[in-house]
Design an enzyme around this catalytic site. Sequence first.
Site, PDB file in Angstrom:
ATOM      1  CE  LYS A 208      -0.646  -6.388  -3.610  1.00  0.00           C
ATOM      2  NZ  LYS A 208      -1.870  -7.042  -3.938  1.00  0.00           N
TER       3      LYS A 208
ATOM      4  CE  LYS B  79      -3.954  -5.540  -5.835  1.00  0.00           C
ATOM      5  NZ  LYS B  79      -4.888  -6.559  -5.336  1.00  0.00           N
TER       6      LYS B  79
HETATM    7  C1  PBG Z   1      -6.090  -9.997  -4.505  1.00  0.00           C
HETATM    8  C2  PBG Z   1      -4.703  -9.722  -4.076  1.00  0.00           C
HETATM    9  C3  PBG Z   1      -3.518  -9.833  -4.828  1.00  0.00           C
HETATM   10  C4  PBG Z   1      -2.486  -9.560  -3.952  1.00  0.00           C
HETATM   11  C5  PBG Z   1      -3.049  -9.255  -2.709  1.00  0.00           C
HETATM   12  N1  PBG Z   1      -4.417  -9.359  -2.820  1.00  0.00           N
HETATM   13  C6  PBG Z   1      -3.301 -10.238  -6.237  1.00  0.00           C
HETATM   14  C7  PBG Z   1      -3.810  -9.456  -7.351  1.00  0.00           C
HETATM   15  O1  PBG Z   1      -4.343  -8.359  -7.194  1.00  0.00           O
HETATM   16  O2  PBG Z   1      -3.731  -9.996  -8.452  1.00  0.00           O
HETATM   17  C8  PBG Z   1      -1.028  -9.610  -4.300  1.00  0.00           C
HETATM   18  C9  PBG Z   1      -0.117 -10.022  -3.194  1.00  0.00           C
HETATM   19  C10 PBG Z   1       1.241 -10.462  -3.600  1.00  0.00           C
HETATM   20  O3  PBG Z   1       1.643 -10.442  -4.780  1.00  0.00           O
HETATM   21  O4  PBG Z   1       1.976 -10.847  -2.687  1.00  0.00           O
HETATM   22  N2  PBG Z   1      -6.650  -9.004  -5.289  1.00  0.00           N
HETATM   23 ZN    ZN Z   2      -8.542  -9.561  -6.397  1.00  0.00          ZN
END
Ligand code: PBG
Ligand code: ZN
Length: 325
Positions: free
Chosen positions: A244, A191
Amino acid sequence: MFRFRRLRQDERIRSMMRETRLHPKDFIYPVFVEEGENIKSPVDSMPGVYRYSVDRLDEILKRVKKSGIGGIMLFGIPAHKDEIASQAYAADGVTQRAVAYIRQSYPEIYIVVDVCLCEYTSHGHCGVVCGDRILNDETLPLLSKMAVSLAQAGADMIAPSDMMDGRVAAIRTALDLAGFSQTPIMAYSAKFSSAYYGPFRDAAQSAPGFGDRKSYQMDPANGQEALREIAQDMEEGADIVMVKPGLAYLDVLKEAALQFDMPLAVYNVSGEYAMVKAAAMQGWIDERRIVTENLTAMKRAGAKIIITYHALDMAAWLAEEENAG
Ligand code: PBG
Ligand code: ZN
């Protein structure tokens, strides 16, 4: 001369030769549940996406059920946020109540829940904060409690997105101890710290109050490290590993598909959705064709599961194609 065009002459032969085909079961649709009553509030930066209170979830769940997609991914937005994210693991928290409601009223819907603290903390970080630092090991018990409470509420799958080290192992142990050894973990493994999450943070009201997420999410420049993150989560017991965002990281996805014999998920995130929607609304691109192309590319690169805000639209387009024969 070899002629590639022989097999491209018309749709009958092209459809026979097609290597990658989308199916509604490929998709997981993110759903935002907000505390309160009678709420359906639009997310400005994500046209077509809404936050629902539990009592209005039926509207979207009926569409999910009809669409035949693989499942939903739940995100809860509590009314009360604090330093220790207490609503993340409260038995009567908004997310737990949403899961319990869906479990009871829609037994056929597969419920994945995002496990992270950022929607539940007053500072908006994904872990416990001390001064300006985000603590790793102190966060793990809270994530574990959250995962167990969601499994108890009836969640089918747990998807940790926090990026703390060791969280998959901690959550696996906690789930097993609590009697949920059959509950799979889909880890947000690679991520990246991405500007593509911007619209999501509006939707989930989870933008960090200070600093950024770069001390726990990955540097977008690091493909090698992404593979090590994935290998680590596999070792810790992840059942599915995720890359992601999607489009800008298809190289990582493809490399993971080549290296690992594991089911892969990709998250087609909010910023990717927002860009497509914005251009489509201007009439600058053909939304249906662009979305089909983007999602096909993710599957072609190796994704088994695609988490996408386009899930319901894409499923409807696929059904249309099917009916057209
Ligand atoms: C929570 C989370 C996020 C996303 C999924 N779970 C945001 C982040 O990490 O700031 C992003 C999903 C998206 O942008 O569609 N940690
Ligand atoms: Zn988060």
